[in-house]
Write a protein that holds these residues in place. Structure first.
Motif, PDB file in Angstrom:
ATOM      1  N   GLY A  77      -5.344  -3.201  -2.090  1.00 45.40           N
ATOM      2  CA  GLY A  77      -5.850  -1.835  -2.256  1.00 45.40           C
ATOM      3  C   GLY A  77      -4.745  -0.881  -2.683  1.00 45.40           C
ATOM      4  N   TRP A  78      -3.580  -0.998  -2.059  1.00 44.16           N
ATOM      5  CA  TRP A  78      -2.456  -0.122  -2.431  1.00 44.16           C
ATOM      6  C   TRP A  78      -2.059  -0.356  -3.882  1.00 44.16           C
TER       7      TRP A  78
ATOM      8  N   ASN B 186      -4.837   1.044  -6.307  1.00 47.73           N
ATOM      9  CA  ASN B 186      -4.854   2.510  -6.259  1.00 47.73           C
ATOM     10  C   ASN B 186      -3.651   3.090  -6.994  1.00 47.73           C
TER      11      ASN B 186
ATOM     12  N   LYS C 257      -4.194   5.656 -10.173  1.00 43.38           N
ATOM     13  CA  LYS C 257      -3.947   7.079  -9.990  1.00 43.38           C
ATOM     14  C   LYS C 257      -2.819   7.595 -10.872  1.00 43.38           C
TER      15      LYS C 257
ATOM     16  N   ARG D 243      -3.989   7.822 -18.290  1.00 48.05           N
ATOM     17  CA  ARG D 243      -5.326   7.385 -17.929  1.00 48.05           C
ATOM     18  C   ARG D 243      -5.903   6.312 -18.858  1.00 48.05           C
TER      19      ARG D 243
ATOM     20  N   ILE E 149     -12.759  -6.353  -2.524  1.00 45.41           N
ATOM     21  CA  ILE E 149     -11.971  -5.163  -2.847  1.00 45.41           C
ATOM     22  C   ILE E 149     -11.972  -4.934  -4.356  1.00 45.41           C
TER      23      ILE E 149
ATOM     24  N   ARG F 218     -15.308  -3.496  -5.423  1.00 43.61           N
ATOM     25  CA  ARG F 218     -15.500  -2.094  -5.017  1.00 43.61           C
ATOM     26  C   ARG F 218     -14.772  -1.158  -5.965  1.00 43.61           C
ATOM     27  N   TYR F 219     -13.533  -1.503  -6.326  1.00 48.26           N
ATOM     28  CA  TYR F 219     -12.794  -0.641  -7.253  1.00 48.26           C
ATOM     29  C   TYR F 219     -13.442  -0.627  -8.624  1.00 48.26           C
TER      30      TYR F 219
ATOM     31  N   LEU G 168     -16.069   1.861  -8.576  1.00 52.91           N
ATOM     32  CA  LEU G 168     -15.589   3.243  -8.500  1.00 52.91           C
ATOM     33  C   LEU G 168     -15.056   3.735  -9.833  1.00 52.91           C
TER      34      LEU G 168
ATOM     35  N   TYR H 186       8.067   1.196   5.499  1.00 55.92           N
ATOM     36  CA  TYR H 186       8.721   0.586   4.348  1.00 55.92           C
ATOM     37  C   TYR H 186       9.908   1.438   3.937  1.00 55.92           C
TER      38      TYR H 186
ATOM     39  N   ASP I 227      -4.639  13.744  -6.000  1.00 51.12           N
ATOM     40  CA  ASP I 227      -4.808  12.856  -7.150  1.00 51.12           C
ATOM     41  C   ASP I 227      -5.897  13.438  -8.041  1.00 51.12           C
TER      42      ASP I 227
ATOM     43  N   GLN J 250     -14.674  12.177  -7.036  1.00 49.98           N
ATOM     44  CA  GLN J 250     -15.160  11.101  -6.175  1.00 49.98           C
ATOM     45  C   GLN J 250     -15.893  11.652  -4.956  1.00 49.98           C
TER      46      GLN J 250
ATOM     47  N   ARG K 157     -19.270  13.031  -5.973  1.00 52.07           N
ATOM     48  CA  ARG K 157     -20.175  11.927  -6.320  1.00 52.07           C
ATOM     49  C   ARG K 157     -20.703  11.257  -5.054  1.00 52.07           C
TER      50      ARG K 157
ATOM     51  N   THR L  61      10.364   7.849   1.878  1.00 51.65           N
ATOM     52  CA  THR L  61       9.368   6.784   1.800  1.00 51.65           C
ATOM     53  C   THR L  61       7.970   7.395   1.716  1.00 51.65           C
TER      54      THR L  61
ATOM     55  N   PRO M  88      -5.490   0.804   4.510  1.00 46.08           N
ATOM     56  CA  PRO M  88      -5.271  -0.217   3.478  1.00 46.08           C
ATOM     57  C   PRO M  88      -5.960   0.051   2.146  1.00 46.08           C
ATOM     58  N   CYS M  89      -6.715   1.150   2.005  1.00 42.88           N
ATOM     59  CA  CYS M  89      -7.340   1.503   0.721  1.00 42.88           C
ATOM     60  C   CYS M  89      -8.191   0.368   0.157  1.00 42.88           C
ATOM     61  N   THR M  90      -9.102  -0.161   0.952  1.00 42.20           N
ATOM     62  CA  THR M  90      -9.930  -1.271   0.498  1.00 42.20           C
ATOM     63  C   THR M  90     -11.117  -0.809  -0.335  1.00 42.20           C
ATOM     64  N   ALA M  91     -11.231   0.509  -0.591  1.00 40.56           N
ATOM     65  CA  ALA M  91     -12.344   1.066  -1.365  1.00 40.56           C
ATOM     66  C   ALA M  91     -13.684   0.882  -0.676  1.00 40.56           C
TER      67      ALA M  91
ATOM     68  N   VAL N 262     -10.127   5.097  -0.006  1.00 41.55           N
ATOM     69  CA  VAL N 262      -9.093   5.126  -1.044  1.00 41.55           C
ATOM     70  C   VAL N 262      -8.305   6.407  -0.818  1.00 41.55           C
TER      71      VAL N 262
END
Lengths: 412, 319
Positions: free
Chosen positions: A18-19, A22, A26, A30, A48, A51-52, A55, A130, B95, B101, B104, B125, B131-134, B200
């Motif tokens: 997902g990271w 994304n 983003k 574009r 996953i 789903r993206y 979107l 991180y 963003d 989004q 919508r 950092t 985890p942004c799994t959508a 997300v």
């Protein structure tokens, strides 16, 4: 038709995918398509991806039966509609101007490849944050380097040896036309170094290359990687040698190498040999030992590899005994030298156990001497002894002291 | 009438304001108005806001005497003409497709509140919150408030959401209090029939400043969350969210005891501390007849009987 195709091979990457996705979507640039190639994942990765795709209309999902990362990248390249191609690994992230800046650089320089720097980011502990650690980039040569083909080839060995950012497929942007016209693909028959082979083939077709030192690609080291068992890759040494030989051919393709280039190539070759020898598993029985011996023999069957140990002007000090063993083509000598070096490095890199009584007393003694003699040779010696005791423990300190006194190099 | 009113309280952020407003004006969803509330900012922020208003007809500026974050947001709510409202903090940025989004999601799911995830930007950092799994999660008000209690999706922060004006109603942010979102967000949730969350991250939460109102050091104002949660307890009881009572009580106790412990550790004293201690003494009795984890009841009794210092020393030993 999108301008850039970004290809991400996906295999069981649900924790971080997902990271990755994304960060690509983003970006300020574009006009791209994102091709997610699901290589037969058995976890939630496909979900996953889907789903993206729902979107964002720029996302496409391809599915393969588990065929390996090379096949996945090849499938992505075949399906790509963009004039330019990029690859991103599913557990890394990119900066918001990764695509934009590399494309702008490529166009500005009228180059066939644009390469950026890599920022390594390491997770501190199992659920830790991180932290950015080190970078790999073209900075040893400069911040913004543009090379026409003859100069690119001439500098190739230096680039590989000094920048450490030339082998991977991710920190750059390619022209699709060059890939298609030359039928370039990631070789399926290599378990290691297949992306380097692809790059070497691509480099040989570049009229001009542009490199920027800016780190636009984040290579994430996740803590769980530490526990993944070192899987034995078949034909490891052979693949590594193939890669080095291909690089040598590329460096020699525009005429004989200059002396500095040959030296850089020798240093690189030594480094790769050491890397592949380090990846051999520790043999548990005679059969595995014979397998390791065979791998070493394969390495020794490349005379250029052996010669590079002669020509190189940099050998990591822990591996000094390896040089003699390679020159003598001593198979068991090589295995022993590598094992010893690994042990030595492990000793240096692991923190010492809590200092024992003798260590503490001696450290106090040297500390006292240090304070008594504010300057001068006694102060220096006492300080070195104390620091050695504190960081490396009694045994290693004694051994080093003995070694210095008897004039031997750091060994034994 | 614009679809979305974006309310940005502005105070002392001249270094960050342009980054924020530019990211709103360049949203892919363009049918919005931006209400910049200059809360008596002493630096150049007022002038910067006027520049934006002159350049883009979608920008409205309110100059008002300094009254704090809550009063600025409230002024924005009063002035908002949009069908939906959103709040953006002036040191953060978005963003490009965040409102597209969220809008919508609201229309597609028939929801009154849409929420997305965010990432925290530190000096060296970036930390993603999820985890942004959508994934997309629908919820009613009760489940959403439970999300607040568990710090999962449906978080109490004000700014990663799109609110339909019907859920705002007459609710306003409490003026003069810190942790103002703890006082308010659950009330918006309770007023919604349906909420939707998209996993997300689209909002950039700046944590690199040391001069924001929720800076690093603990101070007396941080006790405001205790008052917020006290109010929430009453609210949930009044509006019949009985299924949330025990969990809400546990969260309330944890926060209360933790804040008082922080007061002890940082040697903070004052009228607010005394007020919270009085509250805690009342709660020691209240929780004898209301569901809560027995550990917390014990600690509240200990606090009431032996005082803050003794309680602090006991917590110290536990570490």
């Amino acid at each position: 038709m999108p301008t850039v195709s970004v290809i991400v091979p996906v295999y069981n990457a649900e924790n971080y995918l997902g990271w990755c996705i994304n960060s690509i979507l983003k970006q300020s640039f574009r006009d791209l398509e994102l091709i997610l190639v699901n290589d037969g994942s058995t976890d939630g990765s496909l979900e996953i991806c889907r789903r993206y795709a729902a979107l964002d209309s720029r996302v496409r999902v391809l599915t393969l039966e588990n065929s390996g990362v090379s096949a996945a990248r090849n499938a992505g390249m075949q399906a790509a509609q963009g004039e330019f191609i990029q690859f991103v690994d599913s557990d890394d992230v990119v900066s918001p101007d990764f695509t934009g800046k590399l494309l702008e650089t490529l166009r500005f320089c009228d180059a066939d490849i644009a390469i950026c720097g890599i920022q390594v980011v390491e997770q501190q502990g199992e659920n830790g944050g991180y932290k950015a650690t080190h970078q790999f980039s073209c900075r040893p040569l400069g911040h913004f380097c543009v090379m026409v083909r003859p100069l690119f080839i001439q500098n190739m060995a230096r680039l590989f040896w000094e920048t450490c950012c030339m082998e991977g497929p991710c920190n750059r942007i390619y022209r699709t036309s060059i890939i298609r016209e030359n039928g370039l693909e990631f070789p399926l028959d290599m378990s290691y170094g297949e992306d380097c082979m692809f790059n070497i083939e691509y480099y040989s077709r570049c009229r001009r290359a542009a490199l920027i030192s800016q780190p636009l690609y984040y290579y994430l080291w996740h803590f769980q990687h530490a526990s993944l068992a070192r899987s034995h890759k078949p034909n490891l040494v052979e693949n590594q040698m193939r890669q080095v030989m291909a690089l040598r051919r590329l460096c020699e393709s525009e005429g004989e190498m200059t002396k500095p280039a040959a030296q850089a190539l020798a240093n690189y070759c030594v480094g790769q040999c050491i890397k592949s020898l380090n990846m051999l598993p520790h043999p548990q029985d005679v059969q595995e030992l014979d397998e390791c011996r065979r791998e070493v023999m394969r390495m020794l069957s490349y005379p250029e590899a052996v010669k590079s140990f002669d020509e190189a002007n940099y050998i990591p000090p822990e591996y000094a005994p390896l040089v003699g063993a390679v020159k003598g083509c001593d198979v068991d000598g090589i295995l022993n030298a590598v094992a010893t070096a690994e042990k030595r490095l492990h000793q240096i890199n692991t923190p010492p156990p809590r200092p024992g009584f003798a260590n503490r007393v001696l450290a106090k003694l040297f500390g006292g001497l240090e304070r008594l003699f504010r300057k001068g040779p006694v102060h220096k010696w006492a300080r070195i002894m104390r620091l050695n005791l504190e960081t490396m423990g009694l045994k290693i300190t004694f051994r080093r002291m003995l070694g210095k006194l008897t004039g031997r190099s750091a060994q034994g | 009438m614009p679809q979305i009113s974006v309310i940005v309280p502005v105070y002392n952020v001249q270094r960050y304001l342009r980054r924020c407003v530019d990211s709103i004006l360049s949203q892919t969803f363009s049918d919005l108005e931006v209400i910049l509330v200059d809360d008596g900012s002493p630096d150049r922020c007022g002038a910067i806001c006027d520049e934006y208003a002159a350049a883009d007809p979608r920008v409205k500026v309110i100059h008002k005497p300094n009254g704090g974050l809550s009063s600025a947001r409230n002024a924005g709510i009063e002035a908002a003409a949009g069908e939906y409202l959103a709040f953006v903090d002036s040191d953060d940025w978005l963003d490009a497709d965040m409102f597209e989004q969220l809008h919508r999601l609201c229309t597609a799911h028939g929801a009154q509140i849409a929420e997305c995830s965010y990432r925290s930007i530190y000096r060296d950092t970036v930390t993603e919150e999820t985890p942004c799994t959508a994934g997309v999660i629908e919820a009613g008000p009760s489940e959403a408030i439970r999300g607040i209690l568990e710090w999962k999706h449906f978080k109490p922060v004000a700014w990663n959401k799109l609110y339909h004006r019907s859920v705002i109603g007459s609710t306003r942010y409490p003026e003069g209090w810190l942790h103002e979102d703890e006082f308010t967000t659950y009330k918006f949730f309770a007023a919604a029939k349906k909420l939707v969350y998209l996993d997300v991250s689209k909002y950039n939460y700046d944590r690199s400043r040391t001069d924001s109102i929720t800076g690093e050091a603990f101070r007396e104002a941080n006790l405001d969350s205790c008052f917020a949660l006290r109010e929430r307890r009453e609210f949930l009881h009044h509006f019949g969210f009985d299924e949330l009572e025990e969990q809400d009580n546990n969260v309330y106790c944890w926060v209360l005891l933790d804040r008082l412990y922080q007061c002890y550790r940082n040697r903070i004293a004052g009228p607010k501390v005394d007020a919270v201690l009085a509250m805690a003494a009342e709660d020691a009795v209240y929780f004898e007849s209301h569901p809560v984890s027995p550990v917390y009841l014990l600690q509240l009794q200990l606090l009431r009987d032996n005082g803050l210092k003794a309680y602090g020393q006991m917590r110290d030993k536990q570490q």
